[in-house]
Design an enzyme around this catalytic site. Structure first.
Site, PDB file in Angstrom:
ATOM      1  N   LYS A 208       0.862  -1.186   0.000  1.00 42.45           N
ATOM      2  CA  LYS A 208       0.000   0.000   0.000  1.00 42.45           C
ATOM      3  C   LYS A 208       0.887   1.220   0.000  1.00 42.45           C
ATOM      4  CE  LYS A 208      -0.771   2.916   2.735  1.00 42.45           C
ATOM      5  NZ  LYS A 208      -0.909   3.781   3.930  1.00 42.45           N
TER       6      LYS A 208
HETATM    7  C1  R5P Z   1      -3.582   4.160   8.912  1.00 40.70           C
HETATM    8  O1  R5P Z   1      -4.183   4.485   9.901  1.00 40.70           O
HETATM    9  C2  R5P Z   1      -3.938   2.965   8.225  1.00 40.70           C
HETATM   10  O2  R5P Z   1      -2.936   2.107   7.913  1.00 40.70           O
HETATM   11  C3  R5P Z   1      -4.880   3.130   7.065  1.00 40.70           C
HETATM   12  O3  R5P Z   1      -5.346   1.857   6.813  1.00 40.70           O
HETATM   13  C4  R5P Z   1      -4.330   3.712   5.797  1.00 40.70           C
HETATM   14  O4  R5P Z   1      -3.631   4.890   6.028  1.00 40.70           O
HETATM   15  C5  R5P Z   1      -5.432   3.991   4.789  1.00 40.70           C
HETATM   16  O5  R5P Z   1      -6.432   4.786   5.317  1.00 40.70           O
HETATM   17  P1  R5P Z   1      -6.741   6.258   4.785  1.00 40.70           P
HETATM   18  O6  R5P Z   1      -7.319   6.108   3.426  1.00 40.70           O
HETATM   19  O7  R5P Z   1      -7.711   6.843   5.763  1.00 40.70           O
HETATM   20  O8  R5P Z   1      -5.420   6.989   4.744  1.00 40.70           O
END
Ligand code: R5P
Length: 300
Positions: A208
């Protein structure tokens, strides 16, 4: 319908990633290993859909920032929207306490943490969940944060290596949730590409990353495993999200791991349905915006 870039013109098509993942030639001839490989492939195929794409819905933010806005009651937050996600990402605490165990949706278990927003350094994470627990909770994959360019770079990457070692043993894919130092300053392709590649080299099955406007294709090209895009803090307008998701996918991302820009928006159902259309049906930002308005008005 506006013109969309054909799949074969993408720098790395989502389908190519899927084919690579499920190439029968990668099968081992050792009996036990075939079972392991089967488990890994089965899990990945539940996360990455037949079209080679994926929409992951993370609700793990409480693990370091407590009761996050709109996620005070995670079970309630996802009630109207979970069915539009391909998988849900959360910690074991939220899973056990807020999610119906009969839910028919793959779970990506966040297994790193033990830091908070009021602590010294968010990069100083540890692995906080055992492999027994991962198996007991029937996780389809696990996720952990990787912080490159910080004081804890080595610890973070070593944690990733260890997690990959014990999860691969049981056919469980690891998703690296990557960040670079002070992430907002360094949201540039060269840094994002660095951390994505390093995570894949260590053994992450999915990465990611954040999206960047310039040269995002370099992040994808340099990463031999599928890449999903995170949303980051809520944007001013919904259209901005559709635009970066669309552009990221045109450049080869297989989908999103997107939380706040769904469940913190004025209409989470309309948001997730429109983002799903961009991810799985190739909707342009404008088409997604139209769908968003229709769902909001109760007309779709
Ligand atoms: C961080 O808190 C997490 O790993 C989230 O899953 C990741 O950052 C994605 O979430 P967002 O789209 O809210 O950034």
């Amino acid at each position: 319908m506006q013109h969309r870039m054909p799949l074969h013109d993408l720098p790395v098509s989502p389908l190519a990633h899927r084919e690579r993942l499920f190439n029968p030639k990668t099968k081992s001839h050792h009996g036990e290993m075939i079972n392991m490989e089967w488990g890994m492939k089965n899990r990945l195929s539940q996360l990455i859909q037949k079209d080679g794409k994926a929409l992951f819905l993370p609700i793990d933010h409480g693990y370091f920032q407590g009761p996050t806005h709109c996620l005070e009651k995670p079970g309630e937050t996802i009630k109207p929207i979970w069915q539009y996600a391909d998988a849900l990402m959360m910690t074991r605490g939220v899973l056990r306490n807020c999610i119906d165990p009969t839910i028919q949706k793959p779970i990506i278990l966040r297994v790193s943490g033990a830091v908070t927003v009021v602590g010294e350094d968010l990069a100083n994470e540890s692995i906080v969940t055992s492999i027994q627990e991962i198996l007991r909770l029937n996780a389809m994959a696990v996720s952990m944060s990787v912080f490159v360019g910080t004081k804890y770079e080595n610890k973070s990457l070593t944690n990733l290596a260890k997690l990959v070692d014990y999860c691969e043993e049981y056919g469980i894919p690891v998703m690296a949730v990557t960040s670079v130092g002070r992430e907002l300053e360094k949201r540039e392709a060269r840094y994002l590409a660095l951390v994505a590649r390093v995570s894949a080299e260590i053994g992450a099955r999915v990465v990611k990353t954040y999206y960047c406007k310039e040269k995002f294709e370099k992040v994808i090209e340099g990463c031999p495993v599928p890449v999903v895009i995170a949303g980051g803090p809520k944007t001013e307008t919904q259209l901005e999200v559709f635009e970066f998701v669309y552009d990221g996918m045109q450049k080869g991302a297989i989908g999103v791991n997107l939380g706040r820009n769904i469940w913190q928006t004025e209409n989470p159902l309309a948001s997730i349905r429109a983002i799903r259309a961009v991810v799985h049906e190739g909707y342009t930002p404008k088409e997604a915006q139209d769908l968003f308005e229709k769902v909001k008005a109760g007309k779709a």
